[in-house]
Design a protein around this motif. Structure first.
Motif, short mmCIF file in Angstrom:
data_model
loop_
_atom_site.label_atom_id
_atom_site.label_comp_id
_atom_site.label_asym_id
_atom_site.label_seq_id
_atom_site.Cartn_x
_atom_site.Cartn_y
_atom_site.Cartn_z
N ARG A 125 -0.35 12.45 0.77
CA ARG A 125 -0.69 11.71 2.01
C ARG A 125 -1.53 12.57 2.95
O ARG A 125 -1.50 13.80 2.87
N GLY A 126 -2.25 11.89 3.83
CA GLY A 126 -3.05 12.59 4.83
C GLY A 126 -4.32 13.21 4.26
O GLY A 126 -4.93 14.07 4.89
N LYS A 127 -4.74 12.76 3.06
CA LYS A 127 -5.95 13.32 2.42
C LYS A 127 -7.08 12.30 2.34
O LYS A 127 -8.05 12.50 1.62
N GLY A 128 -6.89 11.16 2.96
CA GLY A 128 -7.96 10.15 2.96
C GLY A 128 -7.84 9.11 1.85
O GLY A 128 -8.70 8.24 1.72
N ILE A 138 0.84 5.62 -0.93
CA ILE A 138 0.24 6.85 -1.44
C ILE A 138 1.39 7.80 -1.77
O ILE A 138 2.36 7.89 -0.99
N GLN A 181 4.22 5.74 11.29
CA GLN A 181 3.04 6.49 10.82
C GLN A 181 2.02 5.54 10.18
O GLN A 181 0.81 5.67 10.40
N GLY A 209 -5.42 6.73 1.36
CA GLY A 209 -5.08 5.40 1.92
C GLY A 209 -6.31 4.76 2.55
O GLY A 209 -6.56 3.56 2.37
N THR A 210 -7.08 5.56 3.27
CA THR A 210 -8.31 5.04 3.89
C THR A 210 -9.26 4.53 2.81
O THR A 210 -9.86 3.45 2.96
N LEU A 228 0.88 -1.19 0.00
CA LEU A 228 0.00 0.00 0.00
C LEU A 228 0.90 1.22 0.00
O LEU A 228 1.80 1.32 0.84
C1 LIG Z 1 0.40 4.94 5.43
C2 LIG Z 1 -0.32 5.51 4.20
C3 LIG Z 1 -0.64 4.38 3.24
C4 LIG Z 1 -1.62 6.18 4.70
O1 LIG Z 1 -2.30 6.70 3.58
P1 LIG Z 1 -2.84 8.21 3.62
O2 LIG Z 1 -3.62 8.48 2.41
O3 LIG Z 1 -1.69 9.09 3.91
O4 LIG Z 1 -3.78 8.12 4.90
P2 LIG Z 1 -5.18 8.87 5.14
O5 LIG Z 1 -5.10 10.25 4.63
O6 LIG Z 1 -6.26 8.01 4.66
O7 LIG Z 1 -5.10 8.96 6.72
C5 LIG Z 1 -5.92 8.29 7.60
C6 LIG Z 1 -5.45 8.64 8.97
O8 LIG Z 1 -4.06 8.40 9.15
C7 LIG Z 1 -3.39 9.60 9.60
N1 LIG Z 1 -2.39 10.03 8.61
C8 LIG Z 1 -1.80 9.20 7.75
N2 LIG Z 1 -0.86 9.83 7.05
C9 LIG Z 1 -0.85 11.10 7.43
C10 LIG Z 1 -0.08 12.23 7.03
N3 LIG Z 1 0.93 12.14 6.14
N4 LIG Z 1 -0.36 13.40 7.57
C11 LIG Z 1 -1.32 13.49 8.48
N5 LIG Z 1 -2.05 12.45 8.92
C12 LIG Z 1 -1.83 11.25 8.40
C13 LIG Z 1 -4.40 10.62 9.85
O9 LIG Z 1 -4.45 10.74 11.26
C14 LIG Z 1 -5.70 10.08 9.31
O10 LIG Z 1 -6.65 10.10 10.30
P3 LIG Z 1 -7.84 11.19 10.23
O11 LIG Z 1 -8.65 10.80 9.02
O12 LIG Z 1 -8.54 10.97 11.52
O13 LIG Z 1 -7.18 12.50 10.08
C15 LIG Z 1 0.53 6.58 3.48
O14 LIG Z 1 0.81 7.63 4.36
C16 LIG Z 1 1.81 6.05 2.88
O15 LIG Z 1 1.84 5.70 1.72
N6 LIG Z 1 2.89 6.02 3.67
C17 LIG Z 1 4.20 5.57 3.19
C18 LIG Z 1 4.21 4.13 2.73
C19 LIG Z 1 3.75 3.18 3.80
O16 LIG Z 1 4.13 3.26 4.96
N7 LIG Z 1 2.90 2.24 3.36
C20 LIG Z 1 2.39 1.20 4.22
C21 LIG Z 1 3.36 0.07 4.21
S1 LIG Z 1 2.85 -1.22 5.30
#
Ligand SMILES: CC(C)(COP(=O)(O)OP(=O)(O)OC[C@H]1O[C@@H](n2cnc3c(N)ncnc32)[C@H](O)[C@@H]1OP(=O)(O)O)[C@@H](O)C(=O)NCCC(=O)NCCS
Length: 153
Positions: free
Chosen positions: A92-95, A87, A126, A97-98, A85
């Motif tokens: 990131r942080g825009k929903g 993003i 994170q 991943g969710t 997974l």
């Molecule tokens: C982990 C990851 C997949 C999450 O996807 P995302 O689109 O950033 O997450 P979302 O925006 O859907 O965030 C959902 C929650 O996580 C938190 N969050 C995740 N990433 C964040 C960011 N960069 N900034 C702020 N909040 C974040 C928030 O608290 C949010 O909760 P909220 O809806 O109550 O505010 C993404 O940050 C990513 O690609 N990270 C690097 C790669 C990785 O670690 N992948 C997973 C490997 S196991």
């Protein structure tokens, strides 16, 4: 689907997405060329036990992807395993991943699977908070082992 950043569209991956998937894989720490990803995609897309979903954001193209497979094992009931997974770092942080995880869970339910599991490197704090926010429970910590097989044996 509307998110604050625009209209998000989640769909199954195509071979023509290989370039974007490769760039994101590299961001995740798994550098891969477009050709490598295309070759792997070609094999995986034929297999109905796998789902590779991409997230497209209006005007930005592919900004994330998720890969899951249906796993059968003697030790547990069949379940979906999230194999990747990511993003885009600027999105990131825009929903997004969710939204991808919600579609993976939907796919898993449609496959008749009763659970989704995943492994995440201990350094990805994170991501762990993200998964816990989605209701995933930390069940154990493991070491990962690999042996590269020589072609001669
Ligand atoms: C982990 C990851 C997949 C999450 O996807 P995302 O689109 O950033 O997450 P979302 O925006 O859907 O965030 C959902 C929650 O996580 C938190 N969050 C995740 N990433 C964040 C960011 N960069 N900034 C702020 N909040 C974040 C928030 O608290 C949010 O909760 P909220 O809806 O109550 O505010 C993404 O940050 C990513 O690609 N990270 C690097 C790669 C990785 O670690 N992948 C997973 C490997 S196991």
């Amino acid at each position: 689907m509307k998110i604050a950043a625009g209209t998000l569209h989640i769909r199954p991956a195509h071979l023509r997405d290989a370039d974007a998937l490769a760039a994101l894989s590299t961001q995740l720490g798994y550098p891969a060329s477009q050709d490598e990803i295309e070759r792997r995609l070609r094999a995986i897309l034929r297999n109905r036990n796998h789902a590779i979903l991409v997230a497209e954001l209006d005007g930005k193209g592919i900004v994330g992807w998720a890969h899951a497979s249906a796993e059968k094992a003697l030790l547990s009931e069949p379940r979906a395993e999230v194999l990747g997974l990511i993003i885009d770092v600027t999105q990131r942080g825009k929903g997004i991943g969710t939204a991808l995880m919600s579609q993976i869970e939907r796919w898993a339910r449609a496959q008749g699977l009763s659970a989704v599991s995943l492994r995440s490197n201990v350094i990805r704090d994170q991501a762990h908070r993200f998964y816990e926010g989605l209701g995933y429970k930390r069940v154990k910590t493991q070491h990962a082992f690999v042996k590269v097989l020589s072609k001669r044996e």
